[in-house]
Design a protein around this motif. Sequence first.
Motif, PDB file in Angstrom:
ATOM      1  N   LYS A   1       5.085 -34.494 -12.322  1.00  0.00           N
ATOM      2  CA  LYS A   1       5.344 -32.910 -11.848  1.00  0.00           C
ATOM      3  C   LYS A   1       6.248 -33.230 -10.571  1.00  0.00           C
ATOM      4  O   LYS A   1       6.040 -34.065  -9.711  1.00  0.00           O
ATOM      5  N   GLY A   2       7.396 -32.631 -10.608  1.00  0.00           N
ATOM      6  CA  GLY A   2       8.408 -32.565  -9.377  1.00  0.00           C
ATOM      7  C   GLY A   2       9.604 -33.276  -9.481  1.00  0.00           C
ATOM      8  O   GLY A   2       9.920 -34.000 -10.620  1.00  0.00           O
ATOM      9  N   PRO A   3      10.565 -33.070  -8.587  1.00  0.00           N
ATOM     10  CA  PRO A   3      12.186 -33.349  -8.731  1.00  0.00           C
ATOM     11  C   PRO A   3      12.368 -34.478  -8.083  1.00  0.00           C
ATOM     12  O   PRO A   3      13.602 -34.997  -7.973  1.00  0.00           O
ATOM     13  N   GLY A   4      11.437 -35.327  -7.746  1.00  0.00           N
ATOM     14  CA  GLY A   4      11.681 -36.419  -6.546  1.00  0.00           C
ATOM     15  C   GLY A   4      12.407 -37.689  -7.394  1.00  0.00           C
ATOM     16  O   GLY A   4      12.376 -37.984  -8.708  1.00  0.00           O
ATOM     17  N   ILE A   5      12.651 -38.730  -6.508  1.00  0.00           N
ATOM     18  CA  ILE A   5      13.453 -39.989  -6.954  1.00  0.00           C
ATOM     19  C   ILE A   5      12.416 -40.989  -7.928  1.00  0.00           C
ATOM     20  O   ILE A   5      13.039 -41.468  -8.700  1.00  0.00           O
ATOM     21  N   GLY A   6      11.386 -40.913  -7.305  1.00  0.00           N
ATOM     22  CA  GLY A   6      10.247 -41.850  -7.830  1.00  0.00           C
ATOM     23  C   GLY A   6       9.649 -41.766  -9.263  1.00  0.00           C
ATOM     24  O   GLY A   6       8.646 -42.598  -9.751  1.00  0.00           O
ATOM     25  N   ARG A   7      10.219 -40.752  -9.987  1.00  0.00           N
ATOM     26  CA  ARG A   7       9.309 -40.238 -11.317  1.00  0.00           C
ATOM     27  C   ARG A   7       9.500 -41.652 -12.361  1.00  0.00           C
ATOM     28  O   ARG A   7       8.456 -41.974 -12.686  1.00  0.00           O
ATOM     29  N   GLU A   8      10.741 -41.989 -12.656  1.00  0.00           N
ATOM     30  CA  GLU A   8      10.881 -43.095 -13.711  1.00  0.00           C
ATOM     31  C   GLU A   8      10.418 -44.497 -13.288  1.00  0.00           C
ATOM     32  O   GLU A   8       9.819 -45.143 -13.835  1.00  0.00           O
TER      33      GLU A   8
ATOM     34  N   VAL B   1       8.699 -24.421 -13.917  1.00  0.00           N
ATOM     35  CA  VAL B   1      10.058 -23.675 -13.867  1.00  0.00           C
ATOM     36  C   VAL B   1       9.729 -22.208 -13.651  1.00  0.00           C
ATOM     37  O   VAL B   1       9.100 -21.542 -14.241  1.00  0.00           O
ATOM     38  N   PRO B   2      10.547 -21.824 -12.608  1.00  0.00           N
ATOM     39  CA  PRO B   2      10.527 -20.261 -12.571  1.00  0.00           C
ATOM     40  C   PRO B   2      11.001 -19.414 -13.606  1.00  0.00           C
ATOM     41  O   PRO B   2      12.213 -19.835 -14.202  1.00  0.00           O
ATOM     42  N   HIS B   3      10.467 -18.351 -13.893  1.00  0.00           N
ATOM     43  CA  HIS B   3      10.624 -17.693 -15.375  1.00  0.00           C
ATOM     44  C   HIS B   3      11.417 -16.371 -15.204  1.00  0.00           C
ATOM     45  O   HIS B   3      11.993 -15.974 -15.942  1.00  0.00           O
ATOM     46  N   ASN B   4      11.136 -15.940 -13.727  1.00  0.00           N
ATOM     47  CA  ASN B   4      11.896 -14.766 -13.466  1.00  0.00           C
ATOM     48  C   ASN B   4      12.659 -14.602 -12.146  1.00  0.00           C
ATOM     49  O   ASN B   4      13.170 -13.734 -11.811  1.00  0.00           O
ATOM     50  N   GLY B   5      12.247 -15.736 -11.532  1.00  0.00           N
ATOM     51  CA  GLY B   5      13.287 -15.692 -10.039  1.00  0.00           C
ATOM     52  C   GLY B   5      12.154 -14.812  -9.075  1.00  0.00           C
ATOM     53  O   GLY B   5      11.413 -14.251  -9.216  1.00  0.00           O
ATOM     54  N   CYS B   6      12.710 -14.794  -8.001  1.00  0.00           N
ATOM     55  CA  CYS B   6      12.261 -14.055  -6.662  1.00  0.00           C
ATOM     56  C   CYS B   6      12.425 -12.780  -6.734  1.00  0.00           C
ATOM     57  O   CYS B   6      13.292 -12.325  -7.547  1.00  0.00           O
ATOM     58  N   ARG B   7      12.073 -11.946  -6.234  1.00  0.00           N
ATOM     59  CA  ARG B   7      12.094 -10.371  -6.258  1.00  0.00           C
ATOM     60  C   ARG B   7      13.510 -10.255  -5.659  1.00  0.00           C
ATOM     61  O   ARG B   7      13.826 -10.806  -4.347  1.00  0.00           O
ATOM     62  N   GLN B   8      14.124  -9.410  -6.022  1.00  0.00           N
ATOM     63  CA  GLN B   8      15.434  -8.939  -5.594  1.00  0.00           C
ATOM     64  C   GLN B   8      15.461  -8.241  -4.317  1.00  0.00           C
ATOM     65  O   GLN B   8      14.400  -7.387  -4.266  1.00  0.00           O
TER      66      GLN B   8
END
Length: 139
Positions: free
Chosen positions: A97-104, A126-133
């Motif tokens: 889970k997450g976007p960091g460097i240590g995944r692989e 994953v955001p499916h509708n984003g933040c409120r406008q």
Amino acid sequence: MKKKINKKIYVVKKKNFSKKNKKKNLYFGIAHINTTYNNTIITITDKNGNTISWSSSGESGFKGSKKSTSFAAQIATKKLGKSLVERGLKILIIKIKGPGIGREVCIRTLNNLGIRIIQIQDITSVPHNGCRQSKKRRI
């Protein structure tokens, strides 16, 4: 008149306390790897989700921006993996889970320790509708 006072003597029996942290021999586990831009946290659980052991870059002795490096993730995973191999862990399912460097790096390190990896799942949200406008401008 003098009153007689009954003195009660209590005998305290010593109880044999067993250790709470008995290290169980385990064969199968689930590795939850949470990588952020600031840290990498690895948690090993059993089938029911009970935590067996955990490690992180910060716990391995890295501070500040060095926690987010792939080397810090590798050291944390090695430290955790050696203790798991001693307990007899053979098979792992990995959830990342997450976007960091240590995944692989974490996956490679666990594989190099001789632990068989049967499944790798990416559970990054994953955001499916984003933040409120924001409100529409009124001119």
